[in-house]
Write a protein that holds these residues in place. Structure first.
Motif, short mmCIF file in Angstrom:
data_model
loop_
_atom_site.label_atom_id
_atom_site.label_comp_id
_atom_site.label_asym_id
_atom_site.label_seq_id
_atom_site.Cartn_x
_atom_site.Cartn_y
_atom_site.Cartn_z
N TYR A 1 41.17 30.12 42.47
CA TYR A 1 42.15 31.08 42.97
C TYR A 1 41.55 31.93 44.09
CZ TYR A 1 45.89 34.54 43.07
OH TYR A 1 46.92 35.35 43.45
N ILE A 2 42.23 31.96 45.22
CA ILE A 2 41.81 32.77 46.36
C ILE A 2 42.98 33.67 46.76
CG2 ILE A 2 41.14 32.74 48.80
CD1 ILE A 2 39.61 30.16 48.24
N GLU A 3 42.71 34.95 46.92
CA GLU A 3 43.76 35.92 47.24
C GLU A 3 43.66 36.37 48.69
OE1 GLU A 3 46.87 37.53 47.28
OE2 GLU A 3 46.47 37.30 45.12
N GLU A 4 44.79 36.44 49.34
CA GLU A 4 44.86 36.88 50.73
C GLU A 4 44.32 38.31 50.87
OE1 GLU A 4 48.28 37.75 54.15
OE2 GLU A 4 48.81 36.84 52.22
N GLY A 5 43.52 38.53 51.91
CA GLY A 5 42.99 39.85 52.19
C GLY A 5 41.60 40.08 51.64
N TYR A 6 41.13 39.15 50.80
CA TYR A 6 39.78 39.24 50.25
C TYR A 6 38.90 38.20 50.95
CZ TYR A 6 41.75 42.29 46.67
OH TYR A 6 42.36 43.34 46.02
N GLU A 7 37.73 37.95 50.40
CA GLU A 7 36.83 36.98 51.03
C GLU A 7 37.53 35.62 51.13
OE1 GLU A 7 33.93 37.52 52.34
OE2 GLU A 7 33.79 39.63 51.75
N PRO A 8 37.65 35.04 52.32
CA PRO A 8 38.47 33.84 52.50
C PRO A 8 37.97 32.61 51.76
CG PRO A 8 37.23 34.34 54.50
CD PRO A 8 37.08 35.51 53.59
N ASP A 9 36.67 32.49 51.55
CA ASP A 9 36.11 31.29 50.92
C ASP A 9 35.55 31.58 49.52
OD1 ASP A 9 36.62 29.75 53.24
OD2 ASP A 9 34.81 30.58 54.17
N LEU A 10 35.87 32.74 48.98
CA LEU A 10 35.32 33.12 47.69
C LEU A 10 36.42 33.16 46.63
CD1 LEU A 10 32.91 34.18 45.99
CD2 LEU A 10 33.59 36.49 46.68
N PRO A 11 36.43 32.20 45.71
CA PRO A 11 37.42 32.27 44.63
C PRO A 11 37.21 33.53 43.80
CG PRO A 11 36.40 30.08 44.71
CD PRO A 11 35.58 30.98 45.61
N LEU A 12 38.23 34.33 43.68
CA LEU A 12 38.18 35.52 42.83
C LEU A 12 39.59 35.98 42.53
CD1 LEU A 12 38.85 38.45 44.45
CD2 LEU A 12 36.66 37.92 45.52
N ILE A 13 39.71 36.61 41.38
CA ILE A 13 40.95 37.26 40.99
C ILE A 13 40.71 38.76 41.13
CG2 ILE A 13 42.61 37.67 39.13
CD1 ILE A 13 41.75 34.91 38.00
N ASN B 1 53.17 35.50 38.90
CA ASN B 1 53.85 35.46 37.61
C ASN B 1 52.92 35.02 36.47
OD1 ASN B 1 55.75 35.50 35.61
ND2 ASN B 1 56.83 33.66 36.28
N GLY B 2 51.97 35.85 36.15
CA GLY B 2 51.16 35.63 34.96
C GLY B 2 49.96 34.74 35.16
N LEU B 3 49.32 34.43 34.03
CA LEU B 3 48.07 33.67 34.07
C LEU B 3 48.24 32.27 34.62
CD1 LEU B 3 46.55 34.76 30.62
CD2 LEU B 3 45.75 35.40 32.90
N LYS B 4 49.38 31.65 34.40
CA LYS B 4 49.59 30.29 34.94
C LYS B 4 49.50 30.30 36.45
CE LYS B 4 52.21 27.99 31.29
NZ LYS B 4 53.47 27.30 30.93
N ALA B 5 50.02 31.34 37.07
CA ALA B 5 49.96 31.44 38.53
C ALA B 5 48.55 31.64 39.04
CB ALA B 5 50.86 32.58 39.01
N LEU B 6 47.64 32.06 38.15
CA LEU B 6 46.24 32.25 38.53
C LEU B 6 45.38 31.03 38.20
CD1 LEU B 6 45.70 35.94 37.32
CD2 LEU B 6 46.67 35.09 39.48
N GLY B 7 46.00 29.98 37.67
CA GLY B 7 45.29 28.74 37.42
C GLY B 7 44.92 28.48 35.98
N TYR B 8 45.44 29.28 35.04
CA TYR B 8 45.10 29.11 33.63
C TYR B 8 46.24 28.44 32.87
CZ TYR B 8 41.31 32.38 34.60
OH TYR B 8 40.19 32.99 35.11
N ASP B 9 45.89 27.80 31.76
CA ASP B 9 46.89 27.27 30.84
C ASP B 9 46.51 27.64 29.42
OD1 ASP B 9 44.91 25.43 29.96
OD2 ASP B 9 45.57 23.94 31.44
N THR B 10 47.30 27.22 28.46
CA THR B 10 47.07 27.65 27.08
C THR B 10 45.75 27.13 26.51
OG1 THR B 10 48.44 25.79 26.31
CG2 THR B 10 49.52 27.93 26.55
N ASP B 11 45.20 26.06 27.08
CA ASP B 11 43.91 25.56 26.61
C ASP B 11 42.78 26.56 26.90
OD1 ASP B 11 45.09 23.24 25.74
OD2 ASP B 11 44.62 22.08 27.54
N CYS B 12 43.02 27.46 27.83
CA CYS B 12 42.00 28.45 28.20
C CYS B 12 41.97 29.65 27.25
CB CYS B 12 42.25 28.97 29.62
SG CYS B 12 42.27 27.70 30.90
N ILE B 13 42.98 29.77 26.42
CA ILE B 13 43.11 30.99 25.62
C ILE B 13 41.92 31.22 24.69
CG2 ILE B 13 44.49 32.13 23.82
CD1 ILE B 13 46.98 31.09 25.19
#
Length: 466
Positions: free
Chosen positions: A342-354, A417-429
């Motif tokens: 997950y990469i968010e606009e406005g932060y480090e362009p090549d650094l995956p972070l939430i 819209n929640g954890l799914k939008a950040l790349g997670y699924d129920t297996d991660c719980i």
């Protein structure tokens, strides 16, 4: 807003320039009922601690004189690579030059710092005899600077010595630290007011931290000039962090319900639980945030709104820095620590972070619906601060009203819209639950006790939030 340009110092005082003349009662009837007399081994006292705060447009230019007043001879300026090229840092360095104060710059702070990036800055600080630490940046920079100060002044300490138990050893900080001045460049963490330093502990894939009054900056310089160039998403998620700080600290377990009572006052934690003093700061910050966060997010030229959010961040920092946060922040630690791509606009362009504020808010609707039965009036007051009409709401509906109000705001702020939008699924719980349950400093302040099964359910409900 005539008051915006005025420089002032504050220690436990309020200004009403953003909310008209509406007063906040020092202690409402519900607060009297909530804070009774401690019994058995519960704590019975609270201790208010805060950095000195100086606020004003352009006030950063005074920092050289502050360092001179503290008789600094060799200053370590801590920042990140992006900020090192920007006006806030240049203003600080010019102020130091004007007073002929020698300094070195460490500009390799990592956004969302880790144990590795903490150690790199600590090693740099150990390599020279600095007598004052000066942080210029957001929460990542200020927290990293706190750690550099702590461990360079105790060079034989291991990183986990002062990290919160049970992840670390949770040792009390007994040695004297050097003066630290913080110049925040975002309106979110409130780190300029607190004794907390948070980082991703890579072996665990979850955040943890150090919490002690000894870490508090001696001075926080809150200068709205630094918010003019903050990107939209950074402004949004920083502001959301303020919102969660305020609600969590206002709804946290009361200080006189916390166990055990410390054997010595110096052992009383900085995160003490909700209390009559923190309540004022937290509720005021929440009202400011509700009024200004959308304007501050979508209009960088709205100086009034961004200035208000800068103050709201400091106010919430004073509130949660003494009361503490609870489940949203506890759950956020493995959410950010297990980030995939997950990469968010406005932060480090090549650094995956939430971004921290995003990792906190995705669980908030589920959390506040869960905690509302423990203190429904508090949740209703939070909903009212966010703009809801609660005059005819029953106590049993407090959680729904707060979460529905919160969801409406999050839609307007375009929060994923929640954890799914950040790349997670129920297996991660299970991994998420495993990273949350050791966060005792946070989850034990939940107004409602939570077990692993309930935590699993909270993460499941946070997969989607709309």
């Amino acid at each position: 807003m005539a008051a915006i340009g005025r420089v002032f110092s504050t220690r436990f005082t309020f200004r009403n320039q953003f909310l008209g003349h509406r007063c906040i009662p020092v202690q409402s009837a519900s607060a009297v009922k909530r804070y009774g007399t401690a019994t058995d081994d519960k704590d019975y006292a609270l201790e208010m601690a805060c950095s000195n705060i100086r606020y004003g447009v352009g006030v950063t230019r005074e920092v050289g004189m502050d360092c001179a007043n503290l008789c600094a001879k060799h200053v370590l300026v801590v920042t990140d690579a992006r900020l090192a090229r920007m006006k806030p840092v240049q203003t600080v360095l010019e102020a130091l030059d004007s007073q002929k104060i020698p300094y070195k710059v460490y500009d390799r702070v990592r956004v969302e710092p880790t144990d590795v990036s903490f150690k790199e800055c600590i090693d740099f600080a150990k390599g020279d005899n600095f007598d004052l630490f000066l942080a210029v940046g957001g929460g990542s920079v200020i927290d990293t600077c706190k750690a550099a100060n702590l461990y360079s002044t105790k060079p034989d300490a291991e990183l986990l010595d002062f990290v919160n138990a049970p992840i670390g050893r949770g040792l009390s900080i007994e040695h004297k630290l050097k003066p630290l001045i913080a110049v925040p460049t975002t309106a979110g963490t409130g780190s300029e007011t607190t004794g907390t330093a948070v980082f991703d502990y890579l072996p665990m894939k979850a955040k943890t931290g150090i919490a002690s009054r000894a870490l508090r900056p001696d001075l926080g310089i809150v200068d709205p000039e630094h918010l003019i160039t903050v990107p939209e998403r950074v402004a949004c998620y920083s502001g959301i962090d303020v919102l969660c700080h305020a609600i969590e600290s206002y709804t946290a377990k009361p200080y006189n319900e916390r166990r055990p009572r410390p054997a010595n006052p110096k052992l009383r934690p900085s995160y003490q639980g909700s209390n009559p003093i923190s309540d004022m700061w937290s509720l005021y910050a929440l009202r400011l945030t509700a009024k200004y966060i959308k304007r501050a997010t979508y209009n960088a030229d709205d100086f009034e709104a961004r200035s208000a959010m800068h103050l709201a961040s400091a106010y919430a920092g004073i509130g949660f820095g003494n009361a503490g946060c609870h489940l949203c922040h506890g759950m956020s630690y493995p959410i950010s620590g297990n980030v995939g791509n997950y990469i968010e606009e406005g932060y480090e362009p090549d650094l995956p972070l939430i971004p921290h504020g995003l990792s906190v808010i995705v669980s908030a609707p589920a959390v506040f619906e869960f905690t509302a039965p423990a203190c429904p009036q508090r949740h209703l007051e939070a909903a009212e601060a966010l703009g809801a009409d609660v005059s005819k709401v029953r106590a049993e509906d407090a959680g729904k009203v707060l979460t529905d109000t919160l969801r409406g705001l999050l839609v307007e702020l375009k929060v994923p819209n929640g954890l799914k939008a950040l790349g997670y699924d129920t297996d991660c719980i299970p991994t998420m639950v495993g990273g949350t349950m050791p966060q005792h400093r946070l989850i034990k302040l939940s107004p409602r006790d939570v077990n692993e099964e309930q935590m699993h359910e909270l993460f499941a409900k946070s997969m989607t939030i709309y």
